[in-house]
Design a protein around this motif. Structure first.
Motif: not given
Length: 419
Positions: A28-33, A409-419
């Protein structure tokens, strides 16, 4: 050794056992990220199948299920090749007509020149390799943007296909082996055996991976989750083979029609091979590295130009395979082979399945998931009597939604620092 030292070493020596709850929280954390993978495609498939099943009960018949699999096979195969190109943030607009050129070569070699089917298949694939090498060289070595190079190929390959077919003449494909690819079925027993081999192979791979990670002290998935994956695959394959082994002929006295279409294991084998290449080889890691950051990959010692050329070679080679399947399904090759909506559907399949248009993110399974969505839309709306125009509009809307999800999803990844 002091008590303090023992206390300091104690926690490091203990690896907490993985739990289902912890696995679910991590997912779920990965999905939210922003790491949602093929989840939208799976949910879309469930919704579409539910709607079409209610609107047209014939959608759920064994005959239509088999038709869905063969109908989407060529698109899925071309999409597999496109994923390699998309992983680098490039595009190949010529893949559709490249498949048409390769199909025309196949038809000429086997029908006009009279060579055996295997020579024709080899000639078609070699043609794909040559096309991909030329496109990749122009992109990587000359520096022409892939959009321009492949757009030129899109136009040029139409002309080449017309010349190979003498300005529009249809060429029949009558070779029994080639026709069987998309029009014949495995025996029911062979279908069950292949399903068993697939489940056992997948299960052994999952359990071996689990053991190796545990032996190296790495985090592992809960064994219940691993067993659920294996059981889920067994259930899906079991139900699919059972349905496909039902009699689909309207008149059994004339002919019997049952079994898994031959093209299905062909797609499955290529899915396994390319998944292994992307996820378990150094070449695959280099593809993801170049797609993620080309300059960083170059500084790390990766031959970026070689990788860029190779993905176009793979893309055009898979386009050739898709063209062979399309020629088999139609029993002929004509100027529309590889044209019309083939390219749009193939690119749509890759993106809808979860591959990013921006590069660096995607799996080979995305082509299968996206290809299934495209096939369900085309098939279901055909059963409901909608025109081609409505099909194109709906497919375009689904593709736009998939691209929007990718951007989000790319914006979320950038915002959460998962990418």
């Amino acid at each position: 050794m002091t008590t303090t030292a023992v206390q300091q070493q104690g926690p490091a020596a203990v690896t907490p056992a993985p739990t289902i709850a912890g696995h679910a929280r991590n997912y779920w954390s990965r999905v939210r990220g922003g790491d949602i993978g093929g989840l939208p495609a799976v949910l879309g498939l469930i919704v579409l199948c539910t709607i079409f099943s209610i609107a047209r009960p014939s959608f759920l018949t064994a005959g239509n299920f088999a038709n869905l699999l063969t109908q989407g096979a060529a698109t899925t195969l071309i999409a597999m090749g496109l994923i390699f190109v998309l992983l680098l943030g490039e595009i190949d607009l010529s893949a559709g007509f490249a498949s048409g050129v390769c199909a025309a070569v196949l038809a000429n070699v086997v029908t006009v020149l009279g060579f055996p089917w295997y020579v024709a298949v080899l000639a078609a694939v070699v043609t794909g390799v040559v096309i991909g090498t030329a496109l990749g060289f122009l992109v990587a070595k000359i520096g022409i943007p892939s959009f321009v190079v492949t757009l030129a190929g899109f136009l040029a390959f139409q002309g080449i296909a017309l010349m190979l077919m003498e300005e529009g003449k249809n060429i029949a494909v009558r070779d029994e082996v080639l026709v069987a690819i998309a029009n014949r079925n495995l025996t029911p027993l062979l279908g069950w055996l292949l399903a068993l081999v697939a489940v056992v192979g997948y299960g052994a791979t999952q359990l071996l991976r689990q053991r190796n990670r545990a032996a190296r002290g790495l985090v592992t998935d809960p064994i219940a989750v691993v067993l659920a994956r294996i059981g889920g695959l067994a259930l899906i394959l079991g139900v699919a083979v059972f349905i496909l082994n039902l009699e689909r002929s309207r008149n059994v006295l004339i002919t019997s029609l049952k079994g898994v279409p031959i093209v299905v294991p062909i797609v499955a084998v290529l899915l396994v091979i390319w998944t292994f290449v992307l996820q378990r080889t150094r070449y695959g890691r280099h593809v993801y590295a170049v797609g993620g950051n080309r300059e960083a990959a170059r500084r790390a010692g990766i031959d970026v130009d070689r990788i860029r050329i190779s993905v176009f070679v793979i893309c055009s080679s898979m386009a050739a395979v898709g063209g062979i399947v399309a020629a088999s399904r139609a029993n002929s090759v004509d100027p529309n082979t590889g044209g019309s909506s083939v390219l749009l559907y193939a690119v749509g399949a890759a993106v809808i399945g979860g591959t990013s248009l921006f590069g660096g993110k995607g799996r080979m399974l995305d082509a299968v998931l996206g290809g299934a969505v495209i096939a369900v839309i085309d098939n279901g709306m055909g059963l409901m009597g909608y025109s081609s125009g409505v099909k194109y509009v709906l497919t375009g809307v689904v593709l736009l939604l998939a691209a929007s999800v990718d951007a989000f999803s790319r914006r979320r990844s950038a915002a959460t620092g998962t990418r």
